[in-house]
Design an enzyme around this catalytic site. Structure first.
Site, PDB file in Angstrom:
ATOM      1  N   ARG A 128     -72.975  30.901   1.292  1.00  0.00           N
ATOM      2  CA  ARG A 128     -72.430  31.686   0.193  1.00  0.00           C
ATOM      3  C   ARG A 128     -73.542  32.493  -0.444  1.00  0.00           C
ATOM      4  O   ARG A 128     -74.157  32.117  -1.440  1.00  0.00           O
ATOM      5  CB  ARG A 128     -71.785  30.778  -0.848  1.00  0.00           C
ATOM      6  CG  ARG A 128     -71.281  31.559  -2.049  1.00  0.00           C
ATOM      7  CD  ARG A 128     -70.338  30.759  -2.888  1.00  0.00           C
ATOM      8  NE  ARG A 128     -69.044  30.691  -2.281  1.00  0.00           N
ATOM      9  CZ  ARG A 128     -68.011  30.071  -2.830  1.00  0.00           C
ATOM     10  NH1 ARG A 128     -68.141  29.463  -3.972  1.00  0.00           N
ATOM     11  NH2 ARG A 128     -66.855  30.055  -2.227  1.00  0.00           N
ATOM     12  N   GLN A 133     -70.666  37.554   2.188  1.00  0.00           N
ATOM     13  CA  GLN A 133     -69.333  37.419   1.604  1.00  0.00           C
ATOM     14  C   GLN A 133     -68.235  37.952   2.512  1.00  0.00           C
ATOM     15  O   GLN A 133     -67.147  37.375   2.595  1.00  0.00           O
ATOM     16  CB  GLN A 133     -69.271  38.141   0.258  1.00  0.00           C
ATOM     17  CG  GLN A 133     -69.993  37.403  -0.853  1.00  0.00           C
ATOM     18  CD  GLN A 133     -69.897  38.145  -2.175  1.00  0.00           C
ATOM     19  OE1 GLN A 133     -69.568  39.327  -2.222  1.00  0.00           O
ATOM     20  NE2 GLN A 133     -70.188  37.460  -3.267  1.00  0.00           N
ATOM     21  N   ASP A 136     -66.956  35.362   5.088  1.00  0.00           N
ATOM     22  CA  ASP A 136     -66.640  34.030   4.570  1.00  0.00           C
ATOM     23  C   ASP A 136     -65.170  33.692   4.854  1.00  0.00           C
ATOM     24  O   ASP A 136     -64.272  34.019   4.075  1.00  0.00           O
ATOM     25  CB  ASP A 136     -66.931  34.001   3.065  1.00  0.00           C
ATOM     26  CG  ASP A 136     -66.792  32.613   2.464  1.00  0.00           C
ATOM     27  OD1 ASP A 136     -66.227  31.728   3.122  1.00  0.00           O
ATOM     28  OD2 ASP A 136     -67.263  32.417   1.333  1.00  0.00           O
ATOM     29  N   SER A 139     -63.100  31.472   2.202  1.00  0.00           N
ATOM     30  CA  SER A 139     -62.556  32.201   1.056  1.00  0.00           C
ATOM     31  C   SER A 139     -61.342  33.029   1.459  1.00  0.00           C
ATOM     32  O   SER A 139     -60.329  33.059   0.757  1.00  0.00           O
ATOM     33  CB  SER A 139     -63.622  33.123   0.457  1.00  0.00           C
ATOM     34  OG  SER A 139     -64.637  32.378  -0.163  1.00  0.00           O
ATOM     35  N   TYR A 235     -70.845  24.594  -5.685  1.00  0.00           N
ATOM     36  CA  TYR A 235     -69.905  23.546  -5.309  1.00  0.00           C
ATOM     37  C   TYR A 235     -69.731  22.565  -6.457  1.00  0.00           C
ATOM     38  O   TYR A 235     -70.642  22.327  -7.235  1.00  0.00           O
ATOM     39  CB  TYR A 235     -70.412  22.747  -4.103  1.00  0.00           C
ATOM     40  CG  TYR A 235     -70.407  23.471  -2.803  1.00  0.00           C
ATOM     41  CD1 TYR A 235     -69.323  23.399  -1.945  1.00  0.00           C
ATOM     42  CD2 TYR A 235     -71.502  24.238  -2.418  1.00  0.00           C
ATOM     43  CE1 TYR A 235     -69.334  24.056  -0.743  1.00  0.00           C
ATOM     44  CE2 TYR A 235     -71.513  24.898  -1.215  1.00  0.00           C
ATOM     45  CZ  TYR A 235     -70.426  24.807  -0.384  1.00  0.00           C
ATOM     46  OH  TYR A 235     -70.436  25.463   0.808  1.00  0.00           O
TER      47      TYR A 235
END
Length: 428
Positions: A128, A133, A136, A139, A235
């Site tokens: 991350r 991004q 990912d 996500s 996290y």
């Protein structure tokens, strides 16, 4: 350079690894594509669309693996536990296999692919960081899971979501609680709000309050110590048994007021924490609905059954499996963009394969290469001796039970799967 896109074989998997749009982007850069016949048909992408994008469509799966330098999949070895290993005999030494592999839930996949001397890129381990991004997948798929969870819950409820004032009387809006506000949870909040519900959300991370408010939901605040609830990389940390017990006690009163509850707390590679006990279900309204996005990891509700809808103590409990696959067109578009971006990190300007292990994206995601397991965390999970080569400085060491990426999603591979006590911020 030839990229192969085989048809997905896991039952119920309707997505495809790359869409014609993604293929067209790379064919313009002189990269060739071999697409297995009907690979994208379930997601609404016809063979003719791939041909128009510059790909060659072939009938046999064996041909894709035989000719491709890189094979792109949605659910690859490790993730496709039903029949994924059927492809092992097709893999060539030096070939790159990229896809979701559930490396934390099924760590042996690293050894399995290493024995073929192929390279395995596990997309769930994308770090991350800002430049990663757009690849990912957790996500991307968690976004869809959160959206679809609300629709499933609303359809199963005996109430409608919005408030209505009619000649026949006023109908009160459905009260909805989202437990865990990672990517899936935030999308669930936003979707329920757009449908007209009264939406509340809960997450142990103090930083989640602002995120909840940003999507129009109301934060549920319990009398708990949450100072140490967030770990490295955004996290949520795994919490103690005492913390979870106290959390459950305080949530019972909150749950008793809800019409729809969506739970999203998943721990990568581990069993999901129980957030809704049998006693808590008993305290809920008759006709209330629970949609458990963590069902694939055991569920956040004690009574969840994976792939089933059950009614217990007057409450409907839904344990969906692979929700992102039920939104196959957009799921493929989002996943395909993730894979399109990945190719930019493993193919150089001349169209040749490049694997720079000093790049934290490559370092974090390659779990098998040249007959070995180069990934530090995977070696530790497999009990292999540590390598002498140091990890790139930018790669954060994940908390126990969490990868160096962005839950869920459950999903996990499929849920995001999101986080209330044990997952990453911004993801189901």
């Amino acid at each position: 350079m030839i990229i192969g896109i085989p048809r997905e074989t896991r039952p119920g998997e309707l997505r495809v690894a790359m869409t014609p749009t993604n293929v067209a982007y790379w064919t313009e850069k002189n990269v060739q594509f071999l697409v297995q016949q009907d690979a994208g048909s379930a997601a609404g992408f016809a063979d003719a669309d791939y041909t128009s994008a510059g790909a060659s469509v072939v009938k046999e799966r064996t041909e894709v693996f035989a000719q491709a330098d890189i094979v792109m999949q949605v659910q690859s070895f490790g993730a496709n536990t039903v029949n994924g290993d059927d492809d092992l005999s097709l893999v060539k030494a030096g070939q790159v296999i990229a896809g979701m592999m559930d490396p934390l839930g099924n760590s042996e996949v690293a050894n399995t692919v290493a024995k073929t001397k192929a390279t395995a890129i596990a997309m769930e381990l994308v770090p991350r960081i800002s430049r990663a991004q757009s690849m990912d997948v957790l996500s991307s798929m968690a976004t869809l899971a959160g959206y679809k969870a609300v629709l499933i819950g609303a359809a199963a409820a005996p109430r409608i979501m919005p408030m209505l004032m009619t000649a026949a009387g006023t109908l009160q809006p459905m009260r909805t609680l989202i437990m865990g506000v990672g990517v899936a949870g935030l999308q669930a909040c936003a979707t329920a709000k757009r449908l007209g519900g009264v939406v509340e959300a809960y997450d142990v991370r103090p930083a989640a309050r602002e995120q909840i408010l940003s999507v129009g939901a109301k934060p549920v605040e319990l009398d708990l110590e949450t100072e140490s609830s967030e770990g490295a990389g955004g996290y949520a940390k795994e919490q103690s048994a005492e913390f979870l017990q106290r959390q459950q006690e305080l949530m019972t009163e909150v749950l008793a007021q809800q019409d729809l509850v969506i739970t999203t707390a998943a721990v990568p590679g581990a069993k999901s924490p129980i957030l809704v006990t049998t006693d808590m279900v008993k305290a809920m309204k008759p006709g209330a609905v629970i949609v458990d996005l963590a069902a694939e990891r055991g569920g956040n509700c004690e009574l969840t059954e994976l792939g089933k809808t059950v009614v217990k103590h007057g409450v409907t409990i839904i344990g969906p499996e692979n929700l992102a696959a039920t939104v196959a067109t957009h799921g493929s578009e989002m996943y395909g963009k993730n894979m399109e971006t990945l190719l930019g990190h493993i193919i150089d300007e001349d169209g040749n394969l490049k694997l720079d292990f000093e790049d934290e994206i490559i370092y974090s995601t390659v779990i098998a290469h040249d007959g070995d397991v180069p990934h530090t965390m995977m070696r530790d999970r497999l009990g292999l001796p540590a390598l002498e080569v140091a990890a790139p400085e930018e790669v954060a060491t994940p908390e126990k039970g969490t990868p160096a990426t962005e839950t869920t999603d459950s999903d996990t591979q499929n849920s995001d799967t999101s986080d209330i006590s044990n997952t990453k911020a911004g993801d189901a």
